[in-house]
Design a protein around this motif. Structure first.
Motif, PDB file in Angstrom:
ATOM      1  N   MET A   1       7.125  -8.294  -0.378  1.00  0.00           N
ATOM      2  CA  MET A   1       7.772  -7.999   0.913  1.00  0.00           C
ATOM      3  C   MET A   1       6.986  -6.897   1.629  1.00  0.00           C
ATOM      4  O   MET A   1       6.659  -5.871   1.049  1.00  0.00           O
ATOM      5  CB  MET A   1       9.214  -7.549   0.688  1.00  0.00           C
ATOM      6  CG  MET A   1       9.970  -7.245   1.969  1.00  0.00           C
ATOM      7  SD  MET A   1      11.701  -6.817   1.627  1.00  0.00           S
ATOM      8  CE  MET A   1      12.248  -6.402   3.284  1.00  0.00           C
ATOM      9  N   ASN A   2       6.682  -7.127   2.907  1.00  0.00           N
ATOM     10  CA  ASN A   2       5.918  -6.142   3.676  1.00  0.00           C
ATOM     11  C   ASN A   2       6.767  -4.907   3.965  1.00  0.00           C
ATOM     12  O   ASN A   2       7.946  -4.995   4.286  1.00  0.00           O
ATOM     13  CB  ASN A   2       5.437  -6.760   4.994  1.00  0.00           C
ATOM     14  CG  ASN A   2       4.410  -7.858   4.764  1.00  0.00           C
ATOM     15  OD1 ASN A   2       3.689  -7.834   3.776  1.00  0.00           O
ATOM     16  ND2 ASN A   2       4.350  -8.797   5.681  1.00  0.00           N
ATOM     17  N   LYS A   3       6.131  -3.747   3.871  1.00  0.00           N
ATOM     18  CA  LYS A   3       6.816  -2.482   4.096  1.00  0.00           C
ATOM     19  C   LYS A   3       6.956  -2.197   5.584  1.00  0.00           C
ATOM     20  O   LYS A   3       6.078  -2.534   6.386  1.00  0.00           O
ATOM     21  CB  LYS A   3       6.038  -1.344   3.430  1.00  0.00           C
ATOM     22  CG  LYS A   3       5.829  -1.509   1.933  1.00  0.00           C
ATOM     23  CD  LYS A   3       7.125  -1.345   1.156  1.00  0.00           C
ATOM     24  CE  LYS A   3       6.865  -1.350  -0.346  1.00  0.00           C
ATOM     25  NZ  LYS A   3       8.102  -1.158  -1.132  1.00  0.00           N
ATOM     26  N   PRO A  64      13.495   3.483   6.998  1.00  0.00           N
ATOM     27  CA  PRO A  64      12.221   2.810   6.753  1.00  0.00           C
ATOM     28  C   PRO A  64      11.767   2.971   5.300  1.00  0.00           C
ATOM     29  O   PRO A  64      12.332   3.754   4.535  1.00  0.00           O
ATOM     30  CB  PRO A  64      11.270   3.540   7.699  1.00  0.00           C
ATOM     31  CG  PRO A  64      11.816   4.940   7.731  1.00  0.00           C
ATOM     32  CD  PRO A  64      13.317   4.779   7.690  1.00  0.00           C
ATOM     33  N   ASP A  65      10.735   2.239   4.946  1.00  0.00           N
ATOM     34  CA  ASP A  65      10.136   2.370   3.614  1.00  0.00           C
ATOM     35  C   ASP A  65       9.239   3.601   3.534  1.00  0.00           C
ATOM     36  O   ASP A  65       8.979   4.098   2.437  1.00  0.00           O
ATOM     37  CB  ASP A  65       9.312   1.119   3.280  1.00  0.00           C
ATOM     38  CG  ASP A  65      10.173  -0.127   3.214  1.00  0.00           C
ATOM     39  OD1 ASP A  65      11.164  -0.122   2.467  1.00  0.00           O
ATOM     40  OD2 ASP A  65       9.852  -1.102   3.932  1.00  0.00           O
ATOM     41  N   TYR A  66       8.768   4.066   4.672  1.00  0.00           N
ATOM     42  CA  TYR A  66       7.912   5.244   4.710  1.00  0.00           C
ATOM     43  C   TYR A  66       7.891   5.800   6.121  1.00  0.00           C
ATOM     44  O   TYR A  66       8.257   5.111   7.089  1.00  0.00           O
ATOM     45  CB  TYR A  66       6.477   4.910   4.270  1.00  0.00           C
ATOM     46  CG  TYR A  66       5.742   3.978   5.217  1.00  0.00           C
ATOM     47  CD1 TYR A  66       4.987   4.471   6.280  1.00  0.00           C
ATOM     48  CD2 TYR A  66       5.818   2.589   5.059  1.00  0.00           C
ATOM     49  CE1 TYR A  66       4.326   3.625   7.150  1.00  0.00           C
ATOM     50  CE2 TYR A  66       5.172   1.736   5.925  1.00  0.00           C
ATOM     51  CZ  TYR A  66       4.419   2.249   6.967  1.00  0.00           C
ATOM     52  OH  TYR A  66       3.771   1.407   7.844  1.00  0.00           O
ATOM     53  N   LEU A 292       0.220   2.749   2.023  1.00  0.00           N
ATOM     54  CA  LEU A 292       0.771   1.492   1.540  1.00  0.00           C
ATOM     55  C   LEU A 292       0.464   1.267   0.069  1.00  0.00           C
ATOM     56  O   LEU A 292       1.275   0.688  -0.672  1.00  0.00           O
ATOM     57  CB  LEU A 292       0.269   0.326   2.390  1.00  0.00           C
ATOM     58  CG  LEU A 292       0.761   0.344   3.842  1.00  0.00           C
ATOM     59  CD1 LEU A 292       0.085  -0.756   4.659  1.00  0.00           C
ATOM     60  CD2 LEU A 292       2.277   0.196   3.908  1.00  0.00           C
ATOM     61  N   ASP A 293      -0.679   1.739  -0.385  1.00  0.00           N
ATOM     62  CA  ASP A 293      -1.000   1.653  -1.803  1.00  0.00           C
ATOM     63  C   ASP A 293      -0.088   2.563  -2.618  1.00  0.00           C
ATOM     64  O   ASP A 293       0.355   2.213  -3.717  1.00  0.00           O
ATOM     65  CB  ASP A 293      -2.458   2.013  -2.039  1.00  0.00           C
ATOM     66  CG  ASP A 293      -2.867   1.882  -3.501  1.00  0.00           C
ATOM     67  OD1 ASP A 293      -2.865   0.743  -4.014  1.00  0.00           O
ATOM     68  OD2 ASP A 293      -3.168   2.918  -4.126  1.00  0.00           O
ATOM     69  N   ASP A 297       4.856   0.040  -5.137  1.00  0.00           N
ATOM     70  CA  ASP A 297       5.748  -0.289  -6.245  1.00  0.00           C
ATOM     71  C   ASP A 297       7.138   0.302  -6.057  1.00  0.00           C
ATOM     72  O   ASP A 297       7.987   0.199  -6.963  1.00  0.00           O
ATOM     73  CB  ASP A 297       5.162   0.212  -7.558  1.00  0.00           C
ATOM     74  CG  ASP A 297       3.834  -0.475  -7.891  1.00  0.00           C
ATOM     75  OD1 ASP A 297       3.695  -1.660  -7.565  1.00  0.00           O
ATOM     76  OD2 ASP A 297       2.927   0.214  -8.431  1.00  0.00           O
ATOM     77  N   GLU A 298       7.372   0.927  -4.909  1.00  0.00           N
ATOM     78  CA  GLU A 298       8.696   1.540  -4.688  1.00  0.00           C
ATOM     79  C   GLU A 298       9.664   0.568  -4.044  1.00  0.00           C
ATOM     80  O   GLU A 298       9.276  -0.370  -3.377  1.00  0.00           O
ATOM     81  CB  GLU A 298       8.528   2.792  -3.789  1.00  0.00           C
ATOM     82  CG  GLU A 298       7.706   3.880  -4.457  1.00  0.00           C
ATOM     83  CD  GLU A 298       7.611   5.124  -3.610  1.00  0.00           C
ATOM     84  OE1 GLU A 298       8.301   5.189  -2.566  1.00  0.00           O
ATOM     85  OE2 GLU A 298       6.857   6.041  -3.969  1.00  0.00           O
TER      86      GLU A 298
END
Length: 298
Positions: A1-3, A64-66, A292-293, A297-298
């Motif tokens: 899944m894209n962040k 958001p994811d980040y 993104l790297d 894994d989060e």
């Protein structure tokens, strides 16, 4: 899944420099199939209450994811971290970078080379200059000398004083503010290096020169050209970035005696357009690849 991410910048500052940085990051994220939303810091207000820790004025309730935090609003950055969002750079590293005194303390703690520095004592009320501090600074650092406010950008709030009279006048002007006395590195007059570090690597670098100013900042009229740093310069820039806990930074190095590099400043939110114009290297691509790297894994 894209962040999915947010990019936050300060929308209250003049000019488009800060929005420009955010848009470069957004474009780099899109290349990696990561959708981002750009926010001004005043569009996301931190709300605190009994059993409440949240953001107001969100367009939706999903975090958001980040976050790429292109601002110095460390309280908003900390709020996001407390909500469990990975923030790049962290609130703490932005805080240290923004405060030049804190920066030098962390660099000294990590035994990294810096100009000799004396922290001026805190004075809350204006009055007579602290003559003891002035005399000690002259004794330890000599003249001419750099006087540098703890908070400032683009080479501003940095002063070169030549005489004791000038030093007393400047010190009196700055009473109530945090500032330092610093050794003047004459071998680096009007020139310095900007190395952009991402993770464990220097990804781009340039030399900046000014014809009629001790500061080499491009925003203060300096010129720039691509530069191939030495291994010593690269290692120092990476170590300096790590010293303040940053994931990426623009590190400014001075040319010390015998061209030995000294750390001048660390910029946690260094602008990248000048670097691109100078070198053709898009630092935002490296930043987004790194982020993104790190969160994959989060």
């Amino acid at each position: 899944m894209n962040k999915q991410g947010w990019i936050i910048y300060n929308g209250n500052l003049p000019g488009n420099k800060f929005l420009d940085f955010a848009e470069w990051i957004q474009s780099a994220a899109a290349k990696k199939s990561s959708k981002t939303t750009i926010y001004k810091n005043n569009e996301l207000l931190s709300f605190l209450g009994l059993n409440q820790l949240e953001l107001l004025q969100q367009s939706n309730n999903q975090l958001p994811d980040y976050v790429v935090f292109a601002d110095k609003d460390i309280y908003l950055a900390k709020q996001l971290e407390l909500l469990g969002v990975p923030v790049f750079n962290s609130a703490e590293s932005i805080h240290i970078s923004d405060d030049k005194i804190a920066t030098y303390q962390y660099l000294a703690k990590n035994k990294l080379p810096i100009p000799k520095t004396i922290i001026a004592p805190k004075i809350f009320l204006k009055g007579k200059p602290d003559n003891n501090s002035i005399q000690l600074a002259i004794q330890k650092l000599g003249l001419p000398m750099i006087v540098k406010e703890a908070f400032g950008s683009f080479g501003e709030q940095v002063y070169l004083v030549h005489t004791e009279e000038e030093l007393m006048k400047k010190t009196n002007e700055l009473q109530g503010k945090a500032f330092i006395f610093q050794e003047f590195i004459s071998s680096s007059y009007g020139k310095d290096l900007r190395l952009h570090v991402v993770g464990e690597k220097v990804v781009a670098s340039m030399i900046r020169k000014a014809a009629n100013d001790f500061r080499a900042n491009v925003s203060a009229g300096g010129t720039m050209e691509a530069y191939l740093p030495t291994e010593q310069e690269e290692n120092l820039a990476i170590a300096a970035t790590k010293a303040i806990g940053a994931d990426f930074a623009g590190v400014d190095l001075l040319f010390g005696p015998n061209n030995t590099p000294l750390v001048c400043e660390i910029n946690s939110n260094a602008h990248i357009r000048n670097m691109y114009d100078c070198t053709g290297i898009n630092v935002s691509d490296f930043i987004m690849e790194y982020i993104l790297d790190k969160i994959k894994d989060e």
